[in-house]
Design an enzyme around this catalytic site. Structure first.
Site, short mmCIF file in Angstrom:
data_model
loop_
_atom_site.label_atom_id
_atom_site.label_comp_id
_atom_site.label_asym_id
_atom_site.label_seq_id
_atom_site.Cartn_x
_atom_site.Cartn_y
_atom_site.Cartn_z
N LYS A 135 44.32 0.31 13.91
CA LYS A 135 43.32 -0.86 13.65
C LYS A 135 43.31 -1.23 12.18
O LYS A 135 43.37 -2.52 12.08
CB LYS A 135 42.09 -0.87 14.05
CG LYS A 135 41.85 -0.50 15.79
CD LYS A 135 40.53 -0.42 16.11
CE LYS A 135 40.24 -0.24 17.56
NZ LYS A 135 39.01 -0.47 18.16
N ASP A 190 35.26 -5.77 18.84
CA ASP A 190 34.55 -4.43 19.13
C ASP A 190 32.87 -4.74 19.08
O ASP A 190 32.05 -4.17 20.17
CB ASP A 190 35.02 -3.31 18.23
CG ASP A 190 36.29 -2.81 18.78
OD1 ASP A 190 36.56 -2.95 19.76
OD2 ASP A 190 36.75 -2.19 17.71
N THR A 219 28.31 12.77 5.58
CA THR A 219 28.67 12.42 4.26
C THR A 219 27.66 11.43 3.73
O THR A 219 27.93 10.16 4.28
CB THR A 219 30.18 12.28 3.95
OG1 THR A 219 30.67 13.17 4.46
CG2 THR A 219 30.31 12.08 2.22
N ALA A 242 27.39 9.56 1.00
CA ALA A 242 27.84 8.43 0.24
C ALA A 242 28.66 7.55 1.21
O ALA A 242 28.73 6.27 0.85
CB ALA A 242 29.07 9.32 -0.68
#
Length: 274
Positions: free
Chosen positions: A67, A104, A155, A157
């Site tokens: 993608k 999507d 995570t 960040a």
């Protein structure tokens, strides 16, 4: 008369439901098209795309792991593809330019609102994950004007980076980012955008994020209930939904982009469930 050619490209691809979905759409709408599955070599995606359109192909769906590559190779991107940073739909525009789109997010919102009656406006939403699947659906979710949207990820960040990217689209929606262990109160809607439940794993969430008004949506789907939806149901969620409807709805939006006609999705979803 030859039928127009369409296909889905991925690696692996043998499991794809897209050929069946688009064949059902074609029968329903009377559109003359042929839709197949193409397994591209991991190092041969661009050549596969070029060959398909050189043969007169009408459009491609793109799935894992291509993608982002589809997005990068496109000569033009729709606004929703630009925001998503990935493309699941390719076609040539009227000037012959390879154009990337991403359906999507529209598929997710159509499934939530149209098929399941979930009200997004004013809702307090928790989204799990900060990968490509989540990035692809954030703009349509924010366009529905929820009151607040929190991105939780292993995570922090990565969640904060998505937050910064979509802050201009937030409008009056309160945006926040956190780790999986931070949310500690019930949400109206929880969307699992991680692939953890396909491996039987769960994000380390507190059960306090669910009460009897919470709708839980797992973007993954399987033959049986996903691990995440089972966890949510056992903790009293009002409703649990898997991603099969999203798969059909994003396909219907791709079909509309290519053919200018939007198929009716409910009978197709029902047939796939059977």
């Amino acid at each position: 008369m030859t039928n127009d050619l369409y296909a889905v490209v991925g690696h692996p691809i043998s499991h794809s439901k897209s050929p069946r979905i688009h064949s059902l759409f074609a029968c329903q709408t009377g559109e003359a098209l042929e839709y197949t599955a193409i397994q591209a070599p991991l190092d041969g995606f661009e050549a596969t795309v070029a060959q398909f359109f050189e043969r007169g192909g009408g459009g491609l769906n793109v799935t894992v792991p291509f993608k982002e590559q589809a997005w990068q190779m496109a000569q033009r991107r729709t606004e929703r593809a630009q925001k998503a940073g990935a493309a699941n739909t390719l076609y040539l525009d009227e000037d012959g330019r390879l154009t990337a789109d991403n359906t999507d997010g529209q598929g997710l919102v159509s499934d939530l609102c149209g098929n399941h009656g979930v009200e997004l406006a004013g809702a307090n939403i928790l989204v799990l994950g900060a990968g490509g699947a989540v990035r692809g659906v954030l703009a349509p979710l924010l366009a529905a004007k929820p009151a607040a949207l929190t991105i939780a990820n292993r995570t922090l960040a990565k969640a904060e980076a998505l937050l910064a990217l979509f802050a201009p689209d937030a409008g009056a929606t309160r945006l926040s980012a956190c780790g999986f262990d931070a949310p500690d109160r019930p949400y109206d809607l929880i969307i699992n955008g991680t692939s953890a439940s396909l491996q039987g794993d769960l994000p380390p969430l507190s059960p306090s994020v669910i009460d009897n008004r919470t709708v839980v949506y797992d973007m993954m789907y399987a033959a049986s209930e996903t691990t995440f939806n089972q966890w949510a149901r056992e903790r009293g969620a009002q409703q649990t939904i898997d991603g099969l409807g999203m798969l059909v709805e994003q396909a219907a939006e791709s079909f509309r982009v290519w053919r200018g006609i939007k198929p009716v999705t409910a009978p197709v979803i029902a047939e796939l469930r059977d």
